[in-house]
Design an enzyme around this catalytic site. Structure first.
Site: not given
Ligand code: GLN
Length: 553
Positions: A71, A191, A382, A508, A510
């Protein structure tokens, strides 16, 4: 002093408290108020970092490296603000603090109890973000459903605050479900009556009832809810199912949720909310001119929430490109050399998702190979970036055994390996490379053209890294490190020369895409997919035309 809004939920889970809270926050923010949102989760885990996505959906990471509830992702995407560790509190964290204090002797001589010690700690954290004049309003979403055993101390803390703070400084919103019984052709309020009764028995009286419903609430239903739940008619808010979550702020505006909230909080009636940018985004989202198909290769595909931020980033980037992004979920476990062309041939772009563990990685590697060899736009996040490096090592550099030591600790070519400081880590919780890190981007690269600058920061959540011992070989063969961490030289971005769009990032992106600031990699990836799709269609037409010409000859 800030004012405090609490959002509780009744009748059922998954009603979208987070979206309602974020929508109200958006409306208040659009009126010029400074707003933040926090989530209090009743489970005992210290944070969701140790739960798998099937348990909890995506784990959202903040700038300061907190592993939090998804969230918080909605809060950031709606409000275009950063949240932090302070914005997500769990029962586990509360107890840990109280027990640590007990051991230090902070309660010397006393019996430590749920009331007042646990509830005091909860209250302290509920008020924390409102303390330093940074915000006018702090919205607190209480996880779980009223009546759950584990949420009791949180509801009790809200009760105490409602009593302790001035009347005009707190507001309680209760979100419930008004089910529609098909057989009776009727909306049912019972409810909701029960859930409000339960909340009242716990001592909390809601000021506003927000009703999730499939059908419009008739005046009669509204009157009934108001009467039996002891609120004014205007405080019964309809939250009808919306085609997109981004429509909800406008629905709440139409229902005057912001005005009724401000009235109770005795906030001056400010200017009408400025939602120009939001509406522009929504228009583009609703009336796209183009369409692209992106394959999402992952292993938690049954569960939409597992890749929440990625899916939302595509919505932002799609709107920016006036493009509807259709996501095709492809299970990596079922991709093989034999079926990869068939499985990926309809795609305009391929995204290999983040993940952990060995399951499905070979399918991901096969998919990357297809994208690399066929000029299909590729974006690896990643683990997806790590798979791209392994594929390149195996099939271009000829290192057949290349792997990540996560999946094969004995590989002779560990192109992805553990960082030195990770080798001694034994505890799982909060010990990955987490949160925001700097990255320096090289000139004349795809990354530079995407970001338009050399210095960026992005959020991380992983243990393994590209092994720099192999970097020279990679770069000589055409895969370069276009972004590196300036402190320790870790490779953060890889890209392939001679390919229309091939990028892998260790971080990341995103997690930083918002409605107002769609992430540039997603925006450029969708653009590349659009171009690839147009080219593909043109190519198909030419082939068809040629075949027709030949038959006519
Ligand atoms: N498993 C991989 C690592 O720990 C990639 C992790 C992920 O994609 N967030 O480096």
């Amino acid at each position: 002093m800030a004012k405090y809004i609490f959002v509780t939920g009744g009748v059922s889970s998954s009603l979208g408290k987070g979206i309602i809270a974020a929508s109200l926050a958006k409306l208040l923010q659009a009126r010029g108020l400074k707003v933040t949102i926090q989530k209090f989760d009743p489970y005992i885990n210290i944070d969701p970092g140790t739960m798998n996505p099937y348990e909890h959906g995506e784990c959202y990471v903040t700038e300061d490296g907190a592993e939090t509830d998804l969230d918080l992702g909605h809060y950031e995407r709606f409000l275009n603000i950063f949240t932090s560790q302070a914005n997500n509190v769990t029962t586990g964290r509360i107890y840990q603090t109280v027990i640590n204090k007990e051991r230090e002797g902070a309660y010397l001589g006393k019996t430590v109890q749920v009331v007042p010690h646990i509830t005091d700690e909860i209250k302290k954290r509920m008020l924390l973000l409102g303390k330093n004049n940074e915000y006018d309003i702090v919205i607190t979403e209480i996880g779980g459903t009223v009546g759950d055993i584990e949420s009791l101390p949180f509801v009790e803390a809200v009760r105490q605050l409602q009593w302790e703070l001035p009347e005009e400084d707190t507001l309680i919103i209760h979100l419930t479900l008004i089910p529609f019984l098909k057989a009776a052709k009727e909306l049912k309020t019972k409810p909701t009556q029960h859930s409000v009764k339960m909340l009242s028995q716990e001592g909390v009286k809601p000021d506003i009832i927000v009703c999730r419903t499939e059908k419009e609430l008739t005046p009669e239903i509204r009157r009934k809810i108001a009467l039996f739940c002891n609120v004014k008619m205007e405080a019964v808010i309809e939250a009808k199912d919306a085609p997109t979550i981004y429509e909800v702020p406008l629905l709440m505006r139409r229902e005057k949720l912001d005005i009724i909230s401000m009235k109770k909080l005795q906030l001056e009636h400010t200017a009408e909310p400025d939602l120009t940018k939001w509406k522009e985004f929504l228009d583009k989202l609703k009336y796209p001119k183009y369409r692209v198909t992106i394959g999402l290769i992952g292993k938690y595909l049954e569960l939409q929430d597992a890749y929440k931020s990625i899916l939302e980033s595509f919505i932002h980037a799609g709107a920016m490109n006036e493009c509807q992004v259709q996501i095709i979920n492809i299970h990596s476990e079922y991709i093989t050399e034999a079926n990869v062309a068939e499985k990926l041939s309809e795609l305009d772009g391929l995204l290999v998702a983040p993940g952990f563990g060995h399951r499905g990685v070979e399918g991901k590697i096969v998919a990357v190979k297809y994208a690399r060899e066929n000029g299909l736009p590729f974006f690896g996040i990643c683990l997806g970036m790590q798979m791209a490096a392994i594929e390149f090592a195996r099939n271009v550099l000829g290192l057949k055994d290349a792997h990540s030591t996560e999946m094969n600790p004995h590989t002779s070519d560990p192109v992805i390996d553990l960082m030195e400081e990770q080798t001694s880590v034994t505890h799982k919780g909060g010990t990955m490379r987490l949160g925001s890190y700097a990255c320096t981007i090289k000139d004349n690269t795809l990354a530079k053209s995407i970001y338009g600058k050399n210095a960026i920061t992005e959020r991380h959540r992983h243990r393994w890294e590209f092994n720099n011992a192999y970097l020279q070989k990679f770069e000589e063969a055409g895969m370069m490190a276009s972004g590196k961490n300036p402190q320790n030289n870790l490779v953060e971005i890889i890209e392939l020369s001679g390919h229309p769009f091939f990028i892998g990032v260790q971080y990341h992106p995103e997690l930083k895409s918002t409605v107002e600031n769609p992430h540039p990699i997603f925006v450029h990836f969708v653009k590349a997919a659009k171009e690839y799709g147009e080219h593909k269609a043109e190519h198909k037409n030419q082939v068809r035309k040629k075949a027709m010409d030949e038959t006519q000859m």
